[in-house]
Design a protein around this motif. Sequence first.
Motif, mmCIF file in Angstrom:
data_model
loop_
_atom_site.group_PDB
_atom_site.id
_atom_site.type_symbol
_atom_site.label_atom_id
_atom_site.label_comp_id
_atom_site.label_asym_id
_atom_site.label_seq_id
_atom_site.Cartn_x
_atom_site.Cartn_y
_atom_site.Cartn_z
ATOM 1 N N THR A 135 0.827 -1.199 0.000
ATOM 2 C CA THR A 135 0.000 0.000 0.000
ATOM 3 C C THR A 135 0.870 1.261 0.000
ATOM 4 O O THR A 135 2.082 1.197 0.218
ATOM 5 C CB THR A 135 -0.904 0.037 1.247
ATOM 6 N N GLU A 136 0.222 2.376 -0.215
ATOM 7 C CA GLU A 136 0.899 3.674 -0.167
ATOM 8 C C GLU A 136 1.501 3.910 1.219
ATOM 9 O O GLU A 136 2.610 4.423 1.345
ATOM 10 C CB GLU A 136 -0.116 4.781 -0.499
ATOM 11 N N GLN A 137 0.770 3.503 2.258
ATOM 12 C CA GLN A 137 1.274 3.658 3.622
ATOM 13 C C GLN A 137 2.502 2.770 3.852
ATOM 14 O O GLN A 137 3.465 3.194 4.488
ATOM 15 C CB GLN A 137 0.194 3.328 4.644
ATOM 16 N N ASP A 138 2.489 1.550 3.326
ATOM 17 C CA ASP A 138 3.661 0.670 3.418
ATOM 18 C C ASP A 138 4.871 1.329 2.771
ATOM 19 O O ASP A 138 5.984 1.258 3.299
ATOM 20 C CB ASP A 138 3.404 -0.669 2.721
ATOM 21 N N GLN A 179 5.419 4.565 2.385
ATOM 22 C CA GLN A 179 5.869 5.701 3.195
ATOM 23 C C GLN A 179 6.653 5.221 4.418
ATOM 24 O O GLN A 179 7.711 5.763 4.742
ATOM 25 C CB GLN A 179 4.667 6.553 3.632
ATOM 26 N N VAL A 180 6.145 4.191 5.081
ATOM 27 C CA VAL A 180 6.830 3.639 6.254
ATOM 28 C C VAL A 180 8.187 3.059 5.845
ATOM 29 O O VAL A 180 9.201 3.294 6.504
ATOM 30 C CB VAL A 180 5.948 2.565 6.947
ATOM 31 N N HIS A 206 10.615 3.238 12.556
ATOM 32 C CA HIS A 206 10.022 1.963 12.138
ATOM 33 C C HIS A 206 11.055 0.850 12.035
ATOM 34 O O HIS A 206 10.911 -0.058 11.229
ATOM 35 C CB HIS A 206 9.290 2.105 10.792
#
Length: 177
Positions: free
Chosen positions: A22-25, A27-28, A92
Amino acid sequence: HSDIIWPMLALKKLAGTQIQVTEQDMQVGFERDYGARVKARLILVEGNIRHANTIWEKCQAAPDDFDRIAREFSADPNTRPLGGVVPPIRKHGGNKQVEAAAFKLKTGEISPVIQIAENRYVILKCEGFTDPVVTDIKSVWTELYNQLLEEKTQESVATVFESLKDQAKVTNYLTRK
């Protein structure tokens, strides 16, 4: 080949059908691998909170002697001889409480006592920040995507393997059990 490669390929095929990055993955992963990091020193305290607070008070009283205090009191055999120097702390990448405390600090500040496990505490001293390795996610998008896809595939393979192991029934014909 038949013992390692083919079973691994089969597991990847079984596990890889439902993987999505995902987009969040992204970014992280970008923050973890390419973002700024905190240069710090660390004192690991094993014992009770009173002992940790005593060491923290010594650090507050003499912040310039943090490395000496780390050599004297830290329970971490790897960082103790180095005066508490640890690799730069990234987002992270490990313990969330330590990361959060590290990124709140300003250069020269000492963190409060951070509990990381039962009877294990950490005290940090911020020595600055590193520059981000890359500032534009688009420049590393493809390789980061492939890396995250591989990481998620490996996690999924482990889950599928455990599921198959749990479902398997072993019949030992030699002992009739």
